[in-house]
Design an enzyme around this catalytic site. Structure first.
Site, PDB file in Angstrom:
ATOM      1  N   ASP A   1       0.601   4.945   2.060  1.00 56.74           N
ATOM      2  CA  ASP A   1      -0.141   5.394   3.240  1.00 56.74           C
ATOM      3  C   ASP A   1      -1.234   6.417   2.907  1.00 56.74           C
ATOM      4  OD1 ASP A   1       1.177   3.775   5.053  1.00 56.74           O
ATOM      5  OD2 ASP A   1       2.793   5.225   5.340  1.00 56.74           O
TER       6      ASP A   1
ATOM      7  N   HIS B   1       4.699   0.194   0.062  1.00 54.90           N
ATOM      8  CA  HIS B   1       5.510  -0.594   0.986  1.00 54.90           C
ATOM      9  C   HIS B   1       4.699  -1.739   1.580  1.00 54.90           C
ATOM     10  CE1 HIS B   1       3.611   2.525   3.445  1.00 54.90           C
ATOM     11  NE2 HIS B   1       3.730   1.715   4.478  1.00 54.90           N
TER      12      HIS B   1
ATOM     13  N   ARG C   1       5.581   5.497  13.877  1.00 52.78           N
ATOM     14  CA  ARG C   1       5.387   6.084  12.530  1.00 52.78           C
ATOM     15  C   ARG C   1       4.801   7.481  12.615  1.00 52.78           C
ATOM     16  NH1 ARG C   1       1.195   3.632   8.257  1.00 52.78           N
ATOM     17  NH2 ARG C   1       0.077   5.606   8.481  1.00 52.78           N
TER      18      ARG C   1
ATOM     19  N   HIS D   1       0.840  -1.208   0.000  1.00 55.14           N
ATOM     20  CA  HIS D   1       0.000   0.000   0.000  1.00 55.14           C
ATOM     21  C   HIS D   1       0.869   1.250   0.000  1.00 55.14           C
ATOM     22  CE1 HIS D   1       1.208  -0.395   4.174  1.00 55.14           C
ATOM     23  NE2 HIS D   1       0.867   0.877   4.368  1.00 55.14           N
TER      24      HIS D   1
HETATM   25  C1  SIN Z   1       3.386   0.539   7.763  1.00 54.51           C
HETATM   26  O1  SIN Z   1       2.785   0.072   6.798  1.00 54.51           O
HETATM   27  O2  SIN Z   1       3.306   1.726   8.064  1.00 54.51           O
HETATM   28  C2  SIN Z   1       4.249  -0.351   8.635  1.00 54.51           C
HETATM   29  C3  SIN Z   1       5.380  -0.959   7.891  1.00 54.51           C
HETATM   30  C4  SIN Z   1       6.181  -1.885   8.753  1.00 54.51           C
HETATM   31  O3  SIN Z   1       5.796  -2.172   9.885  1.00 54.51           O
HETATM   32  O4  SIN Z   1       7.213  -2.385   8.298  1.00 54.51           O
END
Ligand code: SIN
Length: 290
Positions: free
Chosen positions: A113, A266, A281, A111
């Site tokens: 964000d 990601h 995050r 996805h």
């Molecule tokens: C996320 O998608 O923000 C998390 C990615 C992760 O935990 O590696």
């Protein structure tokens, strides 16, 4: 207050791969001067993912550094925001007293964000707090490369189309089998109504085109049959994450990773259940894709 860091010691080393670079000579404990900031900004646009090693910073310092790039989002899952720091989402598979401390299955599907919002995120920063001895990698796919290398027939079909992105579609599905997804209030649901996005977007700062569909959030392509939409989305997803487009980040203690949601997708590759993983995050506001 320490003197501002200058760009003099800053060094940016590109990874041998489809995206990403390591930034050295920068301590995020020290406020960054404007020259240093411009160097980081340029590198971010050029490499899409920046890795800052061994950053022993507080959540407030992460928030302050993230804010240099724009206002910050407050994630809809307020259950998992860091106390005193609502701009920080806790990403973690840890439970304490039977309760999750963070979003345990964040990023388990590819996805970008907040693509389910009318104004998706510009970029996100993830700071490692506690890492497992194995697993827990994060993968990034270069969506400019995905567009550039898309077969001509698919390019022709995809360009100009629009797609729906939904937070709730996968959320509801995940709730059936994931312990990490609390029930959402009506107020939370109202904040994540579906958004319509271009299938191919233009990066607002570089002008480069990028594919902008993901397996997590894109539910359907508008104006075509359900069958055609499914078939096209499956082919676009499969092409986006070909190994030639992907960088795998293997976390080291205190890593801070900063990615561009307008040019990469990601994926959290997963952590063995018995090992602990916790990261913080911050998510920077972006603008409406075009
Ligand atoms: C996320 O998608 O923000 C998390 C990615 C992760 O935990 O590696």
């Amino acid at each position: 207050m320490p003197a501002a860091a200058t760009a003099e010691r800053l060094s940016i080393t590109r990874f041998d791969g489809p995206l990403g670079a390591e930034v050295t000579g920068l301590d995020l404990n020290v406020p960054l001067d404007d020259t240093g900031f411009r160097a980081i900004h340029r590198a971010h646009l050029h490499h899409h993912v920046l890795v800052f090693r061994d950053q022993r910073i507080t959540p407030q310092q992460q928030v302050d550094f993230s804010r240099r790039f724009g206002p910050l989002e407050i994630h809809v899952l307020h259950q998992f925001l860091l106390p005193q720091h609502p701009e920080v989402l806790i990403v973690s598979n840890i439970t304490e007293n039977g309760l999750p401390v963070g979003l345990g299955d964040a990023g388990h599907y590819w996805h970008s964000d907040l693509s389910y919002k009318a104004r998706p995120s510009l970029g996100s920063m993830l700071h490692a707090q506690e890492l497992p001895s194995e697993g827990g990698d994060t993968l990034f796919a270069n969506m400019h490369l995905a567009w550039d290398t898309l077969p001509a027939e698919l390019k022709q079909r995809a360009d100009g189309l629009q797609a729906e992105h939904s937070y709730l579609a996968k959320y509801t599905e995940l709730q059936q089998r994931s312990p990490w997804r609390p029930n959402l209030s009506d107020e939370q649901k109202a904040k994540v109504q579906p958004a319509i996005q271009p299938v191919v977007r233009t990066h607002p700062e570089t002008g480069r085109k990028a594919l902008f569909v993901s397996e997590h959030f894109t539910t359907r392509i508008l104006g075509v049959s359900e069958t055609d939409s499914r078939e096209l989305l499956d082919r676009l997803f499969a092409h986006s994450v070909l190994p030639a487009h992907v960088y795998r980040h293997r976390w080291q203690p205190h890593d801070m990773v900063f990615w561009d949601n307008r040019s990469v997708m990601h994926l959290a590759a997963g952590t063995p259940d018995h090992l602990r993983r916790r990261l913080y995050r911050t998510t920077i506001e972006g603008d409406a894709p075009f």
